[in-house]
Write a protein that holds these residues in place. Sequence first.
Motif, mmCIF file in Angstrom:
data_model
loop_
_atom_site.group_PDB
_atom_site.id
_atom_site.type_symbol
_atom_site.label_atom_id
_atom_site.label_comp_id
_atom_site.label_asym_id
_atom_site.label_seq_id
_atom_site.Cartn_x
_atom_site.Cartn_y
_atom_site.Cartn_z
ATOM 1 N N VAL A 104 -1.456 -3.038 8.025
ATOM 2 C CA VAL A 104 -0.995 -1.908 8.840
ATOM 3 C C VAL A 104 -0.674 -0.711 7.948
ATOM 4 O O VAL A 104 -1.050 0.431 8.251
ATOM 5 N N GLU A 105 0.010 -0.957 6.830
ATOM 6 C CA GLU A 105 0.315 0.141 5.896
ATOM 7 C C GLU A 105 -0.956 0.780 5.353
ATOM 8 O O GLU A 105 -1.039 2.009 5.229
ATOM 9 N N ALA A 106 -1.933 -0.049 5.004
ATOM 10 C CA ALA A 106 -3.183 0.494 4.458
ATOM 11 C C ALA A 106 -3.862 1.402 5.473
ATOM 12 O O ALA A 106 -4.421 2.445 5.108
ATOM 13 N N LEU A 107 -3.807 1.031 6.740
ATOM 14 C CA LEU A 107 -4.421 1.840 7.796
ATOM 15 C C LEU A 107 -3.615 3.104 8.074
ATOM 16 O O LEU A 107 -4.166 4.215 8.115
ATOM 17 N N ASP A 108 -2.309 2.952 8.246
ATOM 18 C CA ASP A 108 -1.492 4.055 8.750
ATOM 19 C C ASP A 108 -0.954 4.971 7.660
ATOM 20 O O ASP A 108 -0.724 6.158 7.912
ATOM 21 N N ILE A 109 -0.750 4.440 6.456
ATOM 22 C CA ILE A 109 -0.194 5.261 5.376
ATOM 23 C C ILE A 109 -1.285 5.732 4.418
ATOM 24 O O ILE A 109 -1.328 6.907 4.050
ATOM 25 N N LEU A 110 -2.188 4.823 4.049
ATOM 26 C CA LEU A 110 -3.263 5.219 3.125
ATOM 27 C C LEU A 110 -4.468 5.819 3.857
ATOM 28 O O LEU A 110 -5.282 6.489 3.233
ATOM 29 N N GLY A 111 -4.604 5.541 5.140
ATOM 30 C CA GLY A 111 -5.727 6.083 5.913
ATOM 31 C C GLY A 111 -7.058 5.474 5.539
ATOM 32 O O GLY A 111 -8.097 6.159 5.580
ATOM 33 N N VAL B 65 -11.945 6.034 1.293
ATOM 34 C CA VAL B 65 -10.807 5.239 0.811
ATOM 35 C C VAL B 65 -10.804 3.857 1.461
ATOM 36 O O VAL B 65 -11.011 3.723 2.674
ATOM 37 N N VAL B 66 -10.584 2.845 0.618
ATOM 38 C CA VAL B 66 -10.467 1.454 1.058
ATOM 39 C C VAL B 66 -9.298 0.848 0.283
ATOM 40 O O VAL B 66 -8.804 1.438 -0.679
ATOM 41 N N ALA B 67 -8.851 -0.338 0.688
ATOM 42 C CA ALA B 67 -7.763 -0.994 -0.051
ATOM 43 C C ALA B 67 -7.751 -2.482 0.234
ATOM 44 O O ALA B 67 -8.022 -2.914 1.365
ATOM 45 N N HIS B 68 -7.424 -3.257 -0.797
ATOM 46 C CA HIS B 68 -7.147 -4.675 -0.617
ATOM 47 C C HIS B 68 -5.835 -4.807 0.151
ATOM 48 O O HIS B 68 -4.829 -4.176 -0.199
ATOM 49 N N PRO C 265 0.811 -1.234 0.000
ATOM 50 C CA PRO C 265 0.000 0.000 0.000
ATOM 51 C C PRO C 265 0.835 1.270 0.000
ATOM 52 O O PRO C 265 0.447 2.275 -0.609
ATOM 53 N N SER C 266 2.000 1.240 0.645
ATOM 54 C CA SER C 266 2.839 2.439 0.728
ATOM 55 C C SER C 266 3.262 2.953 -0.645
ATOM 56 O O SER C 266 3.614 4.137 -0.787
ATOM 57 N N LYS C 267 3.217 2.113 -1.655
ATOM 58 C CA LYS C 267 3.536 2.521 -3.035
ATOM 59 C C LYS C 267 2.601 3.635 -3.511
ATOM 60 O O LYS C 267 2.949 4.395 -4.414
ATOM 61 N N ARG D 76 1.035 8.974 -1.967
ATOM 62 C CA ARG D 76 0.663 10.295 -2.499
ATOM 63 C C ARG D 76 -0.722 10.255 -3.128
ATOM 64 O O ARG D 76 -1.527 11.184 -2.957
ATOM 65 N N LEU D 77 -1.014 9.198 -3.867
ATOM 66 C CA LEU D 77 -2.300 9.069 -4.547
ATOM 67 C C LEU D 77 -3.447 9.070 -3.548
ATOM 68 O O LEU D 77 -4.447 9.785 -3.719
ATOM 69 N N PHE D 78 -3.313 8.287 -2.481
ATOM 70 C CA PHE D 78 -4.410 8.200 -1.514
ATOM 71 C C PHE D 78 -4.512 9.457 -0.665
ATOM 72 O O PHE D 78 -5.620 9.834 -0.252
ATOM 73 N N ALA D 79 -3.388 10.126 -0.420
ATOM 74 C CA ALA D 79 -3.458 11.410 0.288
ATOM 75 C C ALA D 79 -4.283 12.404 -0.527
ATOM 76 O O ALA D 79 -5.109 13.149 0.025
#
Length: 334
Positions: free
Chosen positions: A207-214, A193-196, A176-178, A181-184
């Motif tokens: 954890v990345e999806a929660l903390d980085i993508l929000g 916003v959601v993510a697989h 997800p961290s990739k 910027r896009l999700f911000a």
Amino acid sequence: MDLDHFVRSLPKAELHLHIEGTLEPEMMFELARRNGVALPWDSVAATRAAYAFSDLQSFLDLYYAGAAVLIHEQDFFELALAYFERAHADGVVHAELFFDPQTHTTRGVAFATVLDGLERACDEAQARWGISSRLILCFLRHLSEDEGLSTLAQALPHLARIHGVGLDSSEKGHPPSKFARLFARCRELGLHVVAHAGEEGPPAYIVEALDILGVERIDHGVRAAEDPALLERLAREQVALTVCPLSNVKLCVYPTLAQHTLGQLLDAGLKVTINSDDPAYFGGYVAQNYIDTAQALGLTRAQLKRIARNSLEASFVPEGLRAPWLERLDAMPA
């Protein structure tokens, strides 16, 4: 009331449904003929025989080949309306449809063509069956973040018709961290916003999806069971997981449905929902996922009601729309 009737009577939301993944082989061949598209298979039977997947990528290869028949607005309308008809029979009162514009725009199909067809089907489903719906634009994670930003730019004139964004396609090697910027940017635009995460990828991706993508929901998330601290966090924060049991077995995440962690996640207090993912390819729409999972894991009717309630509570709708569904659900005997 038998289990089948009980499950179909539950008012429920479907929150993890790729509309391109509802393309049944019969419609695929019909659209291929209509649009002059050559398919890799010579019959419906041969197509179904190809649905023996070893992992997520083996499915995606076939999925993208089938999507090539979707060209015109009418194609997307017919595809989505066929899904809604099945959803109505399954007791779905609200559906949040993932769509993958990059799958189509790279073939020369205009963004608006996809959106117009899907939106027309959403309107028709509301008129015919009273099904509420939302459209969630998914970015393909095997492509670059810059390509995702380009897709977002194409979506900007249509944002009033798009309720949220997601992240799908090949998970391994694409954290997800990739897409930070896009999700911000999507959050700045006020989109849900959601993510697989945590299907084939590790718990760290959740954890990345929660903390980085929000993200507000985790799509799949089943590998959270491997991380006790993450389980405790997801239960405490009541982050909804949009679990797709038949998909997980079909893509070899679990050998059998009886070995699925859904029951463990429920017992740990997580906000688990049941969905169908890509039902044309994975052997069952949402009611079948409820029924087969209940039978494999010994879920009680009270647990099935809880899962349906979770789906309604986790949906991106105003409370005024949700309340009558919850009242209907609560009135059902367990």
